[in-house]
Design a protein around this motif. Structure first.
Motif, PDB file in Angstrom:
ATOM      1  N   GLY A  67       0.815  -1.208   0.000  1.00 14.68           N
ATOM      2  CA  GLY A  67       0.000   0.000   0.000  1.00 14.68           C
ATOM      3  C   GLY A  67       0.850   1.260   0.000  1.00 14.68           C
ATOM      4  O   GLY A  67       0.572   2.216  -0.733  1.00 14.68           O
ATOM      5  N   PHE A  68       1.888   1.249   0.813  1.00 15.39           N
ATOM      6  CA  PHE A  68       2.804   2.388   0.881  1.00 15.39           C
ATOM      7  C   PHE A  68       3.455   2.632  -0.478  1.00 15.39           C
ATOM      8  O   PHE A  68       3.569   3.781  -0.928  1.00 15.39           O
ATOM      9  CB  PHE A  68       3.867   2.124   1.938  1.00 15.39           C
ATOM     10  CG  PHE A  68       4.900   3.213   2.062  1.00 15.39           C
ATOM     11  CD1 PHE A  68       4.675   4.314   2.866  1.00 15.39           C
ATOM     12  CD2 PHE A  68       6.104   3.122   1.380  1.00 15.39           C
ATOM     13  CE1 PHE A  68       5.618   5.321   2.979  1.00 15.39           C
ATOM     14  CE2 PHE A  68       7.058   4.114   1.486  1.00 15.39           C
ATOM     15  CZ  PHE A  68       6.814   5.225   2.288  1.00 15.39           C
TER      16      PHE A  68
ATOM     17  N   LEU B  86       2.638   7.048  -6.651  1.00 16.57           N
ATOM     18  CA  LEU B  86       1.673   8.027  -7.157  1.00 16.57           C
ATOM     19  C   LEU B  86       2.065   9.433  -6.737  1.00 16.57           C
ATOM     20  O   LEU B  86       2.033  10.374  -7.542  1.00 16.57           O
ATOM     21  CB  LEU B  86       0.272   7.693  -6.635  1.00 16.57           C
ATOM     22  CG  LEU B  86      -0.833   8.703  -6.975  1.00 16.57           C
ATOM     23  CD1 LEU B  86      -1.051   8.752  -8.486  1.00 16.57           C
ATOM     24  CD2 LEU B  86      -2.131   8.343  -6.258  1.00 16.57           C
ATOM     25  N   ASN B  87       2.461   9.570  -5.492  1.00 17.08           N
ATOM     26  CA  ASN B  87       2.816  10.880  -4.954  1.00 17.08           C
ATOM     27  C   ASN B  87       4.084  11.433  -5.591  1.00 17.08           C
ATOM     28  O   ASN B  87       4.215  12.650  -5.796  1.00 17.08           O
ATOM     29  CB  ASN B  87       2.996  10.785  -3.442  1.00 17.08           C
ATOM     30  CG  ASN B  87       2.999  12.140  -2.769  1.00 17.08           C
ATOM     31  OD1 ASN B  87       2.170  13.006  -3.080  1.00 17.08           O
ATOM     32  ND2 ASN B  87       3.915  12.344  -1.844  1.00 17.08           N
TER      33      ASN B  87
ATOM     34  N   ILE C 237      -0.193   9.614   3.879  1.00 22.72           N
ATOM     35  CA  ILE C 237       0.324   8.387   3.269  1.00 22.72           C
ATOM     36  C   ILE C 237       0.382   7.266   4.295  1.00 22.72           C
ATOM     37  O   ILE C 237       0.029   6.116   4.003  1.00 22.72           O
ATOM     38  CB  ILE C 237       1.718   8.643   2.659  1.00 22.72           C
ATOM     39  CG1 ILE C 237       1.614   9.623   1.493  1.00 22.72           C
ATOM     40  CG2 ILE C 237       2.361   7.333   2.198  1.00 22.72           C
ATOM     41  CD1 ILE C 237       2.950   9.997   0.884  1.00 22.72           C
ATOM     42  N   ALA C 238       0.816   7.587   5.520  1.00 19.35           N
ATOM     43  CA  ALA C 238       0.917   6.572   6.568  1.00 19.35           C
ATOM     44  C   ALA C 238      -0.457   6.026   6.941  1.00 19.35           C
ATOM     45  O   ALA C 238      -0.637   4.811   7.090  1.00 19.35           O
ATOM     46  CB  ALA C 238       1.600   7.165   7.795  1.00 19.35           C
TER      47      ALA C 238
ATOM     48  N   PHE D 116       4.820  -0.824  10.018  1.00 22.31           N
ATOM     49  CA  PHE D 116       5.296  -0.345   8.726  1.00 22.31           C
ATOM     50  C   PHE D 116       4.826   1.079   8.462  1.00 22.31           C
ATOM     51  O   PHE D 116       5.576   1.894   7.901  1.00 22.31           O
ATOM     52  CB  PHE D 116       4.830  -1.251   7.586  1.00 22.31           C
ATOM     53  CG  PHE D 116       5.546  -0.972   6.289  1.00 22.31           C
ATOM     54  CD1 PHE D 116       6.626  -1.748   5.905  1.00 22.31           C
ATOM     55  CD2 PHE D 116       5.149   0.074   5.458  1.00 22.31           C
ATOM     56  CE1 PHE D 116       7.308  -1.487   4.723  1.00 22.31           C
ATOM     57  CE2 PHE D 116       5.828   0.343   4.275  1.00 22.31           C
ATOM     58  CZ  PHE D 116       6.910  -0.440   3.916  1.00 22.31           C
ATOM     59  N   SER D 117       3.602   1.400   8.843  1.00 15.52           N
ATOM     60  CA  SER D 117       3.074   2.740   8.616  1.00 15.52           C
ATOM     61  C   SER D 117       3.901   3.785   9.357  1.00 15.52           C
ATOM     62  O   SER D 117       4.178   4.870   8.826  1.00 15.52           O
ATOM     63  CB  SER D 117       1.608   2.813   9.055  1.00 15.52           C
ATOM     64  OG  SER D 117       0.813   1.902   8.323  1.00 15.52           O
ATOM     65  N   ILE D 118       4.306   3.450  10.575  1.00 14.77           N
ATOM     66  CA  ILE D 118       5.134   4.379  11.357  1.00 14.77           C
ATOM     67  C   ILE D 118       6.490   4.570  10.695  1.00 14.77           C
ATOM     68  O   ILE D 118       6.970   5.696  10.521  1.00 14.77           O
ATOM     69  CB  ILE D 118       5.298   3.871  12.805  1.00 14.77           C
ATOM     70  CG1 ILE D 118       3.958   3.938  13.542  1.00 14.77           C
ATOM     71  CG2 ILE D 118       6.355   4.686  13.545  1.00 14.77           C
ATOM     72  CD1 ILE D 118       3.983   3.331  14.929  1.00 14.77           C
ATOM     73  N   PHE D 119       7.134   3.455  10.297  1.00 15.11           N
ATOM     74  CA  PHE D 119       8.438   3.550   9.647  1.00 15.11           C
ATOM     75  C   PHE D 119       8.335   4.279   8.305  1.00 15.11           C
ATOM     76  O   PHE D 119       9.224   5.053   7.939  1.00 15.11           O
ATOM     77  CB  PHE D 119       9.040   2.162   9.443  1.00 15.11           C
ATOM     78  CG  PHE D 119       9.534   1.528  10.707  1.00 15.11           C
ATOM     79  CD1 PHE D 119      10.360   2.217  11.584  1.00 15.11           C
ATOM     80  CD2 PHE D 119       9.159   0.229  11.042  1.00 15.11           C
ATOM     81  CE1 PHE D 119      10.824   1.634  12.752  1.00 15.11           C
ATOM     82  CE2 PHE D 119       9.616  -0.365  12.213  1.00 15.11           C
ATOM     83  CZ  PHE D 119      10.449   0.346  13.067  1.00 15.11           C
ATOM     84  N   GLY D 120       7.241   4.028   7.564  1.00 15.37           N
ATOM     85  CA  GLY D 120       7.046   4.717   6.297  1.00 15.37           C
ATOM     86  C   GLY D 120       6.886   6.215   6.490  1.00 15.37           C
ATOM     87  O   GLY D 120       7.433   7.017   5.729  1.00 15.37           O
ATOM     88  N   TYR D 121       6.139   6.580   7.514  1.00 17.33           N
ATOM     89  CA  TYR D 121       5.963   8.009   7.830  1.00 17.33           C
ATOM     90  C   TYR D 121       7.297   8.667   8.160  1.00 17.33           C
ATOM     91  O   TYR D 121       7.613   9.748   7.642  1.00 17.33           O
ATOM     92  CB  TYR D 121       4.997   8.147   9.005  1.00 17.33           C
ATOM     93  CG  TYR D 121       4.968   9.536   9.603  1.00 17.33           C
ATOM     94  CD1 TYR D 121       4.215  10.549   9.018  1.00 17.33           C
ATOM     95  CD2 TYR D 121       5.713   9.833  10.748  1.00 17.33           C
ATOM     96  CE1 TYR D 121       4.194  11.832   9.557  1.00 17.33           C
ATOM     97  CE2 TYR D 121       5.702  11.113  11.290  1.00 17.33           C
ATOM     98  CZ  TYR D 121       4.939  12.104  10.689  1.00 17.33           C
ATOM     99  OH  TYR D 121       4.937  13.369  11.218  1.00 17.33           O
ATOM    100  N   LEU D 122       8.096   8.003   8.999  1.00 13.07           N
ATOM    101  CA  LEU D 122       9.394   8.564   9.391  1.00 13.07           C
ATOM    102  C   LEU D 122      10.354   8.631   8.202  1.00 13.07           C
ATOM    103  O   LEU D 122      11.159   9.563   8.091  1.00 13.07           O
ATOM    104  CB  LEU D 122      10.004   7.728  10.520  1.00 13.07           C
ATOM    105  CG  LEU D 122       9.231   7.759  11.848  1.00 13.07           C
ATOM    106  CD1 LEU D 122       9.858   6.792  12.847  1.00 13.07           C
ATOM    107  CD2 LEU D 122       9.194   9.168  12.425  1.00 13.07           C
ATOM    108  N   TYR D 123      10.249   7.639   7.302  1.00 15.59           N
ATOM    109  CA  TYR D 123      11.103   7.618   6.108  1.00 15.59           C
ATOM    110  C   TYR D 123      10.854   8.852   5.238  1.00 15.59           C
ATOM    111  O   TYR D 123      11.793   9.511   4.769  1.00 15.59           O
ATOM    112  CB  TYR D 123      10.845   6.339   5.326  1.00 15.59           C
ATOM    113  CG  TYR D 123      11.577   6.236   4.014  1.00 15.59           C
ATOM    114  CD1 TYR D 123      12.937   5.964   3.974  1.00 15.59           C
ATOM    115  CD2 TYR D 123      10.897   6.403   2.801  1.00 15.59           C
ATOM    116  CE1 TYR D 123      13.613   5.860   2.758  1.00 15.59           C
ATOM    117  CE2 TYR D 123      11.558   6.302   1.590  1.00 15.59           C
ATOM    118  CZ  TYR D 123      12.914   6.026   1.574  1.00 15.59           C
ATOM    119  OH  TYR D 123      13.576   5.928   0.378  1.00 15.59           O
ATOM    120  N   ILE D 124       9.576   9.179   5.031  1.00 11.52           N
ATOM    121  CA  ILE D 124       9.244  10.346   4.211  1.00 11.52           C
ATOM    122  C   ILE D 124       9.507  11.641   4.971  1.00 11.52           C
ATOM    123  O   ILE D 124      10.032  12.610   4.419  1.00 11.52           O
ATOM    124  CB  ILE D 124       7.772  10.288   3.770  1.00 11.52           C
ATOM    125  CG1 ILE D 124       7.502   9.014   2.961  1.00 11.52           C
ATOM    126  CG2 ILE D 124       7.408  11.511   2.939  1.00 11.52           C
ATOM    127  CD1 ILE D 124       6.048   8.835   2.578  1.00 11.52           C
TER     128      ILE D 124
END
Length: 264
Positions: A113-114, A120-121, A134-135, A236-244
């Motif tokens: 999903g991420f 797309l973004n 996104i998260a 994963f959502s937390i790590f994805g948020y921090l990555y961006i």
């Protein structure tokens, strides 16, 4: 799919070997199940082969490169859940097997999903999504996949006579149906014994005795699966948020879960 293409990296070679090994095992088991007329096994094995083709379809028709590590994890997850877990009864032999796979499923589905939202973004100038949006969307995507898979398990149990939603012995039941029909909850605690009278297909009566509890037919298993899916998706959502949020300078492992568009 790495099985059909030539790659030189070590990870790609491992993916190629695993594809060959996994498919060989599935095809052999499919032939055996057809010979024995085990149609529920046949359906699950065919589903496994179809799932194995998804990376190839994505790479070929959507022109997206899937990282080798992500593909390695995905095909191993499919094999571990269907062939090892369901058909080889690893769920029974290793109690934590189901929990671990559903946790990983939440993590992987969040990664997918991420990736979709991230690509797309990154490739549009019309709208820029915030890291928080996104998260949250990543998390919702993963939970939706988790719920959809529980639909698959329920349908397989209902129509293919399987037991993907594993039974559990519970010792307490809260029920309004056992009350006086005025919506009063009756609590049955410390259940000692349950007796089930049933009939076979040829009409023969059988009695099944369950000691030390009551047989739950899937609710506990389903809610446990969704809960651990929630944990994997949240991480994963937390790590994805921090990555961006840190502009790709931290949590670099996220890159292994982000497909890229092919350049022509």
């Amino acid at each position: 799919m790495k099985f059909f293409t030539a790659h030189t990296t070590t990870a790609s070679k491992i993916v190629t070997l695993l594809y060959a090994l996994y498919r060989l095992i599935v095809i052999v088991m499919l032939g055996s199940s057809l010979y024995r007329q085990q149609w529920s096994h046949v359906a699950l094995l065919v589903l496994t082969l179809i799932l194995f083709t998804l990376p190839y379809i994505i790479e070929t028709y959507l022109h997206i490169n899937i990282p080798s590590l992500l593909e390695l994890i995905v095909i191993s997850f499919i094999f571990s859940s269907t062939i090892l877990g369901e058909l080889s009864d690893f769920y029974g032999y290793i109690p934590i097997w189901d929990t671990a796979l559903h946790t990983l499923n939440g993590f992987l589905a969040a990664g997918v999903g991420f990736s979709l939202i991230y690509l797309l973004n990154e490739n549009t100038t019309i709208l820029k999504l915030t890291p928080l949006f996104i998260a949250v969307t990543t998390f919702c995507f993963s939970m939706t996949v988790g719920v959809a898979w529980e639909f698959v398990e329920f349908s397989a149990d209902r129509w293919l006579n399987m037991d993907m939603q594993k039974d559990r012995i519970v010792r307490r039941v809260n029920s309004v149906d056992l009350g006086s029909r005025d919506n009063t909850v009756v609590q049955l605690q410390d259940i000692q014994r349950t007796v089930i009278d049933s009939k076979t297909a040829d009409g023969k009566k059988i009695t099944t005795v369950i000691n030390n509890g009551y047989l739950d037919v899937g609710v506990v298993d389903t809610m446990k699966d969704l809960f651990v899916n929630f944990i994997g998706a949240l991480f994963f959502s937390i790590f994805g948020y921090l990555y961006i949020e840190h502009e790709h300078k931290r949590f670099h492992f996220i890159r292994n879960f982000i497909p890229t568009r092919r350049k022509f």
